[in-house]
Design a protein around this motif. Structure first.
Motif, short mmCIF file in Angstrom:
data_model
loop_
_atom_site.label_atom_id
_atom_site.label_comp_id
_atom_site.label_asym_id
_atom_site.label_seq_id
_atom_site.Cartn_x
_atom_site.Cartn_y
_atom_site.Cartn_z
N ALA A 27 0.99 38.39 46.84
CA ALA A 27 0.09 38.68 45.73
C ALA A 27 0.89 39.42 44.66
O ALA A 27 1.96 39.96 44.92
N GLN A 245 4.81 44.13 36.63
CA GLN A 245 4.22 43.33 37.71
C GLN A 245 4.55 44.00 39.02
O GLN A 245 5.71 44.26 39.34
N LEU A 270 3.98 30.88 44.55
CA LEU A 270 3.00 31.71 43.85
C LEU A 270 3.44 31.77 42.39
O LEU A 270 4.44 32.41 42.05
N THR A 272 2.64 33.18 38.91
CA THR A 272 1.82 34.17 38.21
C THR A 272 1.65 33.74 36.76
O THR A 272 2.63 33.64 36.03
N SER A 281 -4.07 41.04 35.63
CA SER A 281 -4.47 39.94 36.51
C SER A 281 -3.98 40.23 37.92
O SER A 281 -2.91 40.81 38.09
N THR A 283 -3.09 38.07 41.15
CA THR A 283 -2.86 36.70 41.63
C THR A 283 -2.63 36.76 43.14
O THR A 283 -1.73 37.46 43.61
N ARG A 285 -1.95 34.64 46.67
CA ARG A 285 -1.41 33.39 47.19
C ARG A 285 -2.44 32.65 48.05
O ARG A 285 -3.28 33.28 48.70
N TRP A 461 -12.47 34.80 37.25
CA TRP A 461 -11.52 34.16 38.17
C TRP A 461 -11.08 32.82 37.61
O TRP A 461 -11.74 32.21 36.77
N THR A 464 -5.27 28.20 40.33
CA THR A 464 -4.09 27.39 40.09
C THR A 464 -3.88 26.52 41.32
O THR A 464 -4.67 26.57 42.27
N ALA A 467 -2.85 29.46 44.00
CA ALA A 467 -3.34 30.84 44.03
C ALA A 467 -4.70 30.97 43.36
O ALA A 467 -5.14 30.08 42.61
N VAL A 469 -6.65 33.63 40.82
CA VAL A 469 -6.31 34.66 39.83
C VAL A 469 -7.57 35.38 39.40
O VAL A 469 -8.53 34.75 38.95
N THR A 471 -9.15 38.28 36.89
CA THR A 471 -8.93 39.03 35.66
C THR A 471 -10.24 39.69 35.26
O THR A 471 -11.31 39.34 35.79
#
Length: 475
Positions: A27, A245, A270, A272, A281, A283, A285, A461, A464, A467, A469, A471
């Motif tokens: 993550a 990050q 993963l 990002t 955010s 993220t 996995r 949300w 991807t 993953a 994500v 926010t």
């Protein structure tokens, strides 16, 4: 001999491949410069930084080496200071902080603008002579690996440059007082940057340390998953663009606190996404999300009396079985039972913008509640449409539909038959029994306390290919 050389070559190639491989964290929490700025501003308030500015010992500072060690100038300066009764900061404020990437993109530059009014008193005038002073403390945020190899974020090289210093007289008085004020301001030009560095920089560094520690505490708050919970911890920090990050490891624990699954860096991808306008955010996995969903949907056994709960479905099932074996259909009584076993944990499958949950299900049909052996046992490979949504700071999941992709005849007491003949009935049983049960277990959702802790009320949300994500929801 040739075999030995081949083995050595293969080992070398494998090692080189692993070195080149970029291992992904389970993550990642990405924080924009806006979030860093806001939290650091709050920590400066908590450390009473403005009060530090108001207590700056200006008079003592200008008395130390007031003329750079030149004796003649020193006597002239001392004559100026002899008519100063007191010299201090009368008001101070910290203006809006700036956080921006360095020229090489490897660090973040933090600028702390300072706005102060200082005054001095002299027997020459009855009022306080006030000066407006503007300057700036500047520091860098970087990744430090010097202590034991564990990377951490640090703030250092804090200083205040002469180039950022501006001092002006607020109110002009008599020629003599204005001349005296100019001399005092000239003395403050070398003294104030030194004071900011010695008095305020330690406070800024302590505020950053507390901000960083608070972020790590926030990251480590357990995420409840029914009786289990998911915990994150720091793997390493990075400077990314105009923010930071935090790469995270994860572990899944049961209700007794025993670790049932570790997640660390791996070749599982993963990606990002760019923050864009989002303040932060998180993220996560795919394999971590898969374990979280599996914890919410543990293996279980469901039994239903079809005639009492789903009478119309029981009738259609009997008709379908009659096509296969009329004698078996006649055995079905009013207490016929459908037993559903989810022996393996589900698997979450993510794609950009959509998600599915794949499950292996065992379905047994008993003629009556007294029957010890099922008429038949089917293995069902099913996929369920999964829809994520948010409620406040909670991440919710709802299963909307079931598709029976394949059906296998595992055991039969009524002879061999093509299980696809029962596909419609099997799908309806799963839709009517399994789906509501699993949605009930998912109703509690996954509380993302991080959203509230970072100062936002609601989460959003996106998906991807590898993953999920999270926010803040846009206002």
């Amino acid at each position: 001999m040739a075999g030995s050389r081949t083995f050595t070559l293969l080992c070398g190639l494998l090692a080189a491949t692993l070195v080149r491989a970029t291992l992904s964290p389970p993550a990642a929490l990405s924080l924009s410069s806006e979030v860093i700025k806001e939290r650091l501003t709050q920590e400066l308030k908590n450390h009473d930084a403005v009060n530090i500015l108001q207590q700056l010992p200006l008079l003592n500072a200008v008395r130390e080496e007031p003329a750079g060690g030149i004796r003649i100038l020193g006597s002239l300066v001392n004559s100026v200071l002899n008519v100063i009764i007191w010299l201090k900061v009368t008001s101070a404020s910290i203006l809006q902080l700036q956080v921006q990437p360095s020229a090489d993109g490897q660090e973040l530059v933090v600028k702390v603008p300072l706005d102060m009014v200082a005054g001095f008193n002299t027997p020459l005038v009855k009022t306080i002579v006030e000066m407006h002073m503007q300057t700036e403390a500047q520091a860098i945020i970087r990744v430090d690996t010097s202590k034991g190899g564990d990377a951490r974020l640090v703030l250092d090289k804090c200083s205040s440059s002469h180039g950022s210093l501006r001092i002006s007289l607020l109110h002009k008085l008599s020629f003599m007082v204005n001349s005296l004020a100019n001399k005092v301001m000239n003395l403050l030009v070398p003294a104030l940057p030194k004071l900011v560095k010695s008095q305020l920089c330690p406070v800024i560094e302590a505020a950053f340390e507390d901000m960083y520690a608070d972020l790590l505490r926030l990251v480590r708050v357990p995420v409840s998953l029914s009786s289990d919970h998911l915990e994150f911890d720091l793997l390493s920090p990075d400077i990314k663009g105009n923010g930071i990050q935090l790469n995270l490891r994860a572990k899944l624990l049961d209700s007794q606190g025993n670790v049932t699954n570790w997640f660390n860096k791996s070749a599982v991808s993963l990606t990002t996404p760019s923050l864009g306008s989002a303040p932060f955010s998180l993220t996560v996995r795919q394999d971590v999300m898969n374990a979280a969903i599996a914890a919410l949907l543990p293996p279980e056994e469901l039994m239903v009396l079809l005639d009492y709960v789903l009478p119309e479905l029981a009738r259609r099932l009997k008709s379908s079985i009659k096509v296969i074996n009329e004698q078996a259909a006649n055995q079905l009584g009013r207490t016929q039972i459908a037993k559903i076993l989810t022996q393996e944990r589900p698997e979450l499958l993510l794609d950009k913008g959509s998600a599915k949950v794949a499950q292996l299900i065992v379905l047994e049909i008993f003629a009556t509640n007294e029957a010890r052996r099922p008429l038949f046992t089917l293995g069902v490979e099913a996929s369920l449409e999964a829809q994520f949504y948010t409620e406040g700071d909670g991440l919710m999941l709802n299963l909307n539909d079931i598709s029976t992709n394949r059906i296998h005849l595992m055991n039969s007491g009524i002879g061999l038959f093509n299980p696809e003949l029962l596909k419609d009935s099997v799908t309806e049983i799963l839709m009517s029994v399994l789906l509501p049960n699993e949605n009930g277990k998912l109703r509690s959702g996954i509380m993302m306390s991080m959203v509230n802790a970072l100062g936002f009320e609601e989460a959003s949300w996106s998906l991807t290919k590898d993953a999920l994500v999270v926010t803040p929801a846009s206002s």
